[in-house]
Scaffold this motif. Structure first.
Motif, short mmCIF file in Angstrom:
data_model
loop_
_atom_site.label_atom_id
_atom_site.label_comp_id
_atom_site.label_asym_id
_atom_site.label_seq_id
_atom_site.Cartn_x
_atom_site.Cartn_y
_atom_site.Cartn_z
N GLY A 151 0.85 -1.18 0.00
CA GLY A 151 0.00 0.00 0.00
C GLY A 151 0.89 1.23 0.00
O GLY A 151 1.80 1.36 -0.81
N TRP A 152 0.66 2.14 0.94
CA TRP A 152 1.54 3.30 1.11
C TRP A 152 2.43 3.16 2.34
O TRP A 152 3.03 4.12 2.80
CB TRP A 152 0.71 4.57 1.26
CG TRP A 152 0.23 5.13 -0.05
CD1 TRP A 152 0.52 4.68 -1.30
CD2 TRP A 152 -0.62 6.27 -0.22
NE1 TRP A 152 -0.10 5.45 -2.25
CE2 TRP A 152 -0.81 6.44 -1.61
CE3 TRP A 152 -1.25 7.14 0.65
CZ2 TRP A 152 -1.60 7.46 -2.14
CZ3 TRP A 152 -2.03 8.16 0.13
CH2 TRP A 152 -2.20 8.31 -1.25
N ALA A 153 2.52 1.96 2.88
CA ALA A 153 3.33 1.76 4.08
C ALA A 153 4.82 1.86 3.77
O ALA A 153 5.25 1.63 2.64
CB ALA A 153 3.01 0.41 4.71
N ARG A 154 5.59 2.17 4.78
CA ARG A 154 7.03 2.28 4.62
C ARG A 154 7.65 0.89 4.47
O ARG A 154 7.27 -0.05 5.18
CB ARG A 154 7.62 2.98 5.85
CG ARG A 154 9.12 3.25 5.76
CD ARG A 154 9.62 3.82 7.07
NE ARG A 154 9.01 5.09 7.38
CZ ARG A 154 9.48 6.26 6.94
NH1 ARG A 154 10.54 6.28 6.16
NH2 ARG A 154 8.88 7.38 7.27
N PRO A 155 8.62 0.73 3.56
CA PRO A 155 9.31 -0.57 3.43
C PRO A 155 9.98 -0.97 4.73
O PRO A 155 10.41 -0.11 5.51
CB PRO A 155 10.34 -0.31 2.32
CG PRO A 155 9.81 0.87 1.57
CD PRO A 155 9.09 1.71 2.57
#
Length: 218
Positions: A151-155
């Motif tokens: 999604g837009w989560a941080r790696p």
């Protein structure tokens, strides 16, 4: 510099807002994913069904030219403002072919669809780092990737997100070699484990490359 500021703003926004993610399911694939497009190479797999849609502005009659050794016309459907032709890939041999739609109106130009037939296993399996390190090698080619959708989560394994952020609906993917933006998903996918899929790589002068999701593989 502007790109990194934009990425930072997205990640900051996520810290204060709740994003709704679609549950990852193959049933979420839009019917438009099986609709051939003009002006680009359409990848179809052996045994796969697909369709073309012709908008009828008048009472034209159409003829369809295609290689009957590679694909099969299974049925036709007439709607109020369009006509749909349904096909099935019957060859498992890597092939480039065309479907040409001709109208009986002399003023109408033929409509051409470029089709690339390939078994999924014959499409090269690469990593995100492979693409990042040599984007020109994969430019305008189909590849297989196995990665998690974030999604837009941080790696989790890197602070860098490679590739081009094209639209606000783009998501982040990550494998054990790096993370990148990907476009073409119909939903904001987020998965707990890696998913195998086919993507197409395009070169980008600004950031090196763009990744577009083409097909999810079961």
């Amino acid at each position: 510099m502007k790109r990194f500021v934009f990425i930072f703003l997205i990640l900051t926004l996520l810290a204060f807002t709740r994003t709704s993610y679609a549950e990852f399911s193959f049933s979420n694939i839009s019917q438009n994913d099986f609709l051939l497009k003009q002006g680009e190479i359409n990848l179809v797999l052996p045994g796969e069904y697909f369709e073309i849609r012709i908008n009828e502005q008048d009472s034209s009659n159409f003829s369809i030219d295609y290689d009957k050794n590679l694909i099969e016309l299974t049925r036709e459907e007439n709607l109020s403002a369009s006509k749909i032709y349904y096909f099935k890939t019957i060859s498992d041999v890597i092939s480039n072919t065309k479907i040409v739609v001709k109208s009986n109106k002399e003023s109408s130009k033929p409509i051409t669809y470029d089709v690339y037939i390939s078994p999924a296993d014959d499409i090269p399996l690469v990593t995100i780092k492979d693409i990042h390190d040599n984007p020109e090698k994969f430019a305008n080619k189909f590849v297989r990737l196995k990665a998690r959708f974030l999604g837009w989560a941080r790696p989790t394994n890197t602070s860098d997100i490679w590739g081009a952020l094209t639209t606000k609906s783009d998501t982040v993917i990550e494998d054990n070699t790096g993370a990148a933006f990907i476009s073409g998903a119909n939903f904001m996918y987020k998965t707990d484990s890696s998913v195998l899929f086919i993507a197409k790589i395009k070169s980008d002068k600004r950031v090196g490359f763009k990744i577009k999701l083409i097909k999810l593989l079961k």
